[in-house]
Scaffold this active site. Structure first.
Site, PDB file in Angstrom:
ATOM      1  N   ASN A  10       0.850  -1.515   0.260  1.00 42.17           N
ATOM      2  CA  ASN A  10      -0.264   0.136  -0.021  1.00 42.17           C
ATOM      3  C   ASN A  10       0.725   0.820  -0.089  1.00 42.17           C
ATOM      4  OD1 ASN A  10      -1.860   2.189   0.536  1.00 42.17           O
ATOM      5  ND2 ASN A  10      -2.798   0.933   2.364  1.00 42.17           N
ATOM      6  N   ARG A  94      -1.710  -1.833  -4.063  1.00 43.37           N
ATOM      7  CA  ARG A  94      -2.800  -0.743  -4.029  1.00 43.37           C
ATOM      8  C   ARG A  94      -2.736   0.241  -4.903  1.00 43.37           C
ATOM      9  NH1 ARG A  94      -3.906   4.416  -0.052  1.00 43.37           N
ATOM     10  NH2 ARG A  94      -5.783   5.130  -0.508  1.00 43.37           N
ATOM     11  N   HIS A 183     -10.155   6.020  -1.529  1.00 50.35           N
ATOM     12  CA  HIS A 183     -10.404   4.729  -0.208  1.00 50.35           C
ATOM     13  C   HIS A 183     -11.839   3.484  -0.521  1.00 50.35           C
ATOM     14  CE1 HIS A 183      -9.837   8.595   1.695  1.00 50.35           C
ATOM     15  NE2 HIS A 183      -8.076   7.382   1.701  1.00 50.35           N
ATOM     16  N   ARG A 244      -5.300  18.654   3.075  1.00 51.09           N
ATOM     17  CA  ARG A 244      -6.100  18.239   2.348  1.00 51.09           C
ATOM     18  C   ARG A 244      -7.600  19.197   2.282  1.00 51.09           C
ATOM     19  NH1 ARG A 244      -6.271  12.916  -0.363  1.00 51.09           N
ATOM     20  NH2 ARG A 244      -4.715  12.279   1.280  1.00 51.09           N
ATOM     21  N   GLY A 333      -7.569   5.426  11.087  1.00 55.33           N
ATOM     22  CA  GLY A 333      -6.824   6.517  12.286  1.00 55.33           C
ATOM     23  C   GLY A 333      -8.107   6.816  12.892  1.00 55.33           C
ATOM     24  N   GLU A 336     -11.314   5.459  14.043  1.00 58.71           N
ATOM     25  CA  GLU A 336     -10.868   4.462  15.604  1.00 58.71           C
ATOM     26  C   GLU A 336     -10.551   4.801  16.796  1.00 58.71           C
ATOM     27  OE1 GLU A 336      -8.773   1.057  13.204  1.00 58.71           O
ATOM     28  OE2 GLU A 336     -10.013   1.558  11.025  1.00 58.71           O
ATOM     29  N   GLU A 387      -7.720  -2.612   4.502  1.00 57.63           N
ATOM     30  CA  GLU A 387      -7.513  -2.364   3.439  1.00 57.63           C
ATOM     31  C   GLU A 387      -6.295  -3.656   2.686  1.00 57.63           C
ATOM     32  OE1 GLU A 387      -6.456   1.821   3.714  1.00 57.63           O
ATOM     33  OE2 GLU A 387      -7.264   2.237   2.238  1.00 57.63           O
TER      34      GLU A 387
HETATM   35  N1  ADP Z   1      -5.027   7.761  19.344  1.00 54.25           N
HETATM   36  C1  ADP Z   1      -6.056   8.216  18.206  1.00 54.25           C
HETATM   37  N2  ADP Z   1      -6.270   9.461  18.211  1.00 54.25           N
HETATM   38  C2  ADP Z   1      -6.448  10.715  17.648  1.00 54.25           C
HETATM   39  N3  ADP Z   1      -6.355  10.571  16.245  1.00 54.25           N
HETATM   40  C3  ADP Z   1      -5.342   9.389  15.840  1.00 54.25           C
HETATM   41  C4  ADP Z   1      -4.815   8.200  17.013  1.00 54.25           C
HETATM   42  N4  ADP Z   1      -4.072   7.373  16.275  1.00 54.25           N
HETATM   43  C5  ADP Z   1      -4.173   8.221  14.858  1.00 54.25           C
HETATM   44  N5  ADP Z   1      -5.550   9.429  14.957  1.00 54.25           N
HETATM   45  C6  ADP Z   1      -5.387   9.820  13.923  1.00 54.25           C
HETATM   46  O1  ADP Z   1      -5.361   8.814  12.156  1.00 54.25           O
HETATM   47  C7  ADP Z   1      -3.969   9.528  11.295  1.00 54.25           C
HETATM   48  C8  ADP Z   1      -3.501   8.588  10.387  1.00 54.25           C
HETATM   49  O2  ADP Z   1      -5.074   7.347  10.207  1.00 54.25           O
HETATM   50  P1  ADP Z   1      -4.528   6.075   9.146  1.00 54.25           P
HETATM   51  O3  ADP Z   1      -5.687   5.595   8.311  1.00 54.25           O
HETATM   52  O4  ADP Z   1      -3.380   5.086   9.469  1.00 54.25           O
HETATM   53  O5  ADP Z   1      -4.145   7.115   8.167  1.00 54.25           O
HETATM   54  P2  ADP Z   1      -3.684   7.397   6.234  1.00 54.25           P
HETATM   55  O6  ADP Z   1      -4.004   5.887   6.208  1.00 54.25           O
HETATM   56  O7  ADP Z   1      -3.895   8.137   5.271  1.00 54.25           O
HETATM   57  O8  ADP Z   1      -1.224   7.072   6.566  1.00 54.25           O
HETATM   58  C9  ADP Z   1      -3.191  10.274  11.735  1.00 54.25           C
HETATM   59  O9  ADP Z   1      -2.304  11.425  11.032  1.00 54.25           O
HETATM   60  C10 ADP Z   1      -3.910  11.135  12.798  1.00 54.25           C
HETATM   61  O10 ADP Z   1      -4.461  11.892  12.719  1.00 54.25           O
HETATM   62  C1  UVW Z   2      -6.931   8.829  -2.010  1.00 54.61           C
HETATM   63  C2  UVW Z   2      -6.660   8.993  -0.678  1.00 54.61           C
HETATM   64  O1  UVW Z   2      -6.449  10.554  -0.352  1.00 54.61           O
HETATM   65  O2  UVW Z   2      -5.331   8.128  -0.391  1.00 54.61           O
HETATM   66  P1  UVW Z   2      -4.254   8.344   1.804  1.00 54.61           P
HETATM   67  O3  UVW Z   2      -5.926   8.337   2.391  1.00 54.61           O
HETATM   68  O4  UVW Z   2      -4.099   6.923   1.654  1.00 54.61           O
HETATM   69  O5  UVW Z   2      -3.819   9.765   1.275  1.00 54.61           O
HETATM   70 MG    MG Z   3      -4.863   5.138   4.053  1.00 50.07          MG
END
Ligand code: ADP
Ligand code: UVW
Ligand code: MG
Length: 409
Positions: A10, A94, A183, A244, A333, A336, A387
């Site tokens: 990914n 991905r 997504h 964004r 993130g 959850e 994912e």
């Molecule tokens: N314990 C937490 N409390 C609040 N927000 C969190 C926590 N852990 C992660 N996050 C949020 O989740 C984001 C990352 O989400 P994630 O789904 O892993 O992102 P991506 O896959 O797009 O990199 C972090 O930037 C943060 O804002």
């Molecule tokens: C499509 C997209 O926004 O992906 P990511 O959340 O991984 O940046």
């Molecule tokens: Mg993601």
């Protein structure tokens, strides 16, 4: 012996998450993450799972996604799980933008690579990284099927009235300007897992999925089929994200160009990388924003409020799109982990049948769970997304039924 393992990659704009899975029992053999690719100090974390569980980390610069994948291959090899293993059935990738062309997981060949490359202008942060990942993997194992699983695929069921922008249709068609959505692998997995949590068949439930990660998007899923989603031509439309802007008047761009004298590239960078939570308060991580709010920081509070306001607008909109809603579900993130975001997003929506039980909402767990009171008309849930498992499942299904192996001649 049948090969039953799948490596999932990914690749994000500056990171690669990976997992090696055994599809006989869906067990994970190794997981890892390469972060800050292309920066001065990159970081790789690799964990071997199972009985000999161990985590290794390494620092130092990793120049690009090709070098990242080579480092991942080395880590896997050090655990006796190298890419040369005959147990490896396929590599699943991905791929963020698949345009209108790709509606299913697809075995990669030259024409597929060309199409993914053609879509770079509409996914400049993501598709180049995905392409490099695939090309490097092909270099390491040219004999192995490489399967692309597209973020856009789940959304190709959107009706025209949701996918179309209200602009000159001829221009839209000529330049393929329409809403694609992203997504999708997460929206598909989470909407199905929500039906399971409710003990009902996916065909029988209408779900609003809120995928709140660094990128964030909402979707309206009717009976397992996506009917609307918040991201559009690119992953910039919709919700407020880490960096964004999400929705805004498109005339902001003309204004910044004509009055602000900014170049198109500067505006692109502004909206994709220096906006959202980061633009509003200087932080894009919800944990840090919550810490600042607790310390009385007004800027962080405003960023949180803008984020939540947008989220509430989409929940309301998708209630109207779906008519009947069975569940609103938070994932990724922020979704959850951030109980405060969930509470604020649902607060005062009793008219829609939505409510959050404070005790349930406060529980920290990696499991799918309800956070609404038993009396609520609509379920509110937290469902961890996966994912990588979804990509592995789709990849293996394609390979195991033989088509991939034949196609890959
Ligand atoms: N314990 C937490 N409390 C609040 N927000 C969190 C926590 N852990 C992660 N996050 C949020 O989740 C984001 C990352 O989400 P994630 O789904 O892993 O992102 P991506 O896959 O797009 O990199 C972090 O930037 C943060 O804002
Ligand atoms: C499509 C997209 O926004 O992906 P990511 O959340 O991984 O940046
Ligand atoms: Mg993601």
């Amino acid at each position: 012996m049948t090969a039953t393992r799948v490596l999932v990659l990914n690749s994000g704009s500056s990171s690669v998450k990976y997992q090696l899975l055994d599809m006989r029992d869906h067990s994970r053999l190794a997981v890892g993450l390469v972060e800050r690719i292309g920066e001065r100090t990159s970081h790789l974390t690799h964990t071997r799972l199972g009985e000999e569980r161990a985590t290794r980390e390494r620092g130092g610069p990793i120049a690009d996604h090709g070098a990242a994948l080579e480092a991942v291959a080395e880590e896997l090899a050090a655990d006796g799980l190298g890419l040369d293993s005959p147990d490896l059935a396929a590599i699943g990738h991905r791929v963020v933008h698949g345009g209108m062309f790709f509606t299913e997981p697809t075995v990669v060949d030259e024409s597929v690579l060309t199409e993914i490359e053609r879509l770079i202008p509409v996914a400049p942060l993501h598709n180049p990284a995905n392409l490099t990942g695939i090309r490097t993997a092909l270099g390491l194992r040219p004999d192995l099927p490489q399967v692309a699983v597209f973020d856009t695929a789940f959304h190709t069921t959107m009706p025209e009235h949701a996918a179309r922008y209200a602009i000159d249709g001829r221009i839209a068609d000529r330049y393929r300007v329409r809403r694609y959505g992203f997504h999708g692998t997460s929206h598909a997995y989470v909407s199905r897992a929500t039906a399971e949590l409710l003990g009902r068949a996916p065909e029988d439930v209408n779900v609003i999925v809120l995928h709140l990660g660094n990128g964030a998007s909402a979707s309206a899923v009717r009976g397992g089929v996506c009917v609307d989603t918040s991201m559009g031509l690119t992953p910039l439309e919709g919700l407020v994200m880490g960096t964004r802007s999400g929705d805004m008047d498109p005339a902001v761009i003309f204004h910044l160009r004509r009055v602000g004298g900014m170049s198109m590239d500067e505006i692109d960078t502004l909206l994709n990388k220096r906006s959202g939570l980061f633009g509003l308060c200087g932080d894009n991580d919800m944990r840090e924003i919550q810490r600042r709010i607790d310390a009385g920081d007004a800027q962080a509070k405003l960023a949180f409020d803008v984020y939540v306001h947008r989220l509430r607008k989409y929940i309301g909109a998708y209630c109207a799109v779906l008519g009947r809603v069975d569940a609103v579900v938070f994932t990724a993130g922020v979704g959850e982990n951030a109980a405060a975001v969930r509470r604020a997003a649902i607060e005062g929506l009793e008219l829609f049948g939505l409510a959050v039980d404070e005790e349930r909402n406060a529980v920290r767990s990696g499991e799918a769970r309800l956070i609404s009171p038993d009396s609520a008309r609509v379920a509110v849930a937290v469902v961890p997304t996966d994912e990588e498992m979804e990509i592995a499942t789709q990849t293996y299904a394609l390979v195991a039924n033989g088509t991939a192996l034949e196609d890959h001649s």
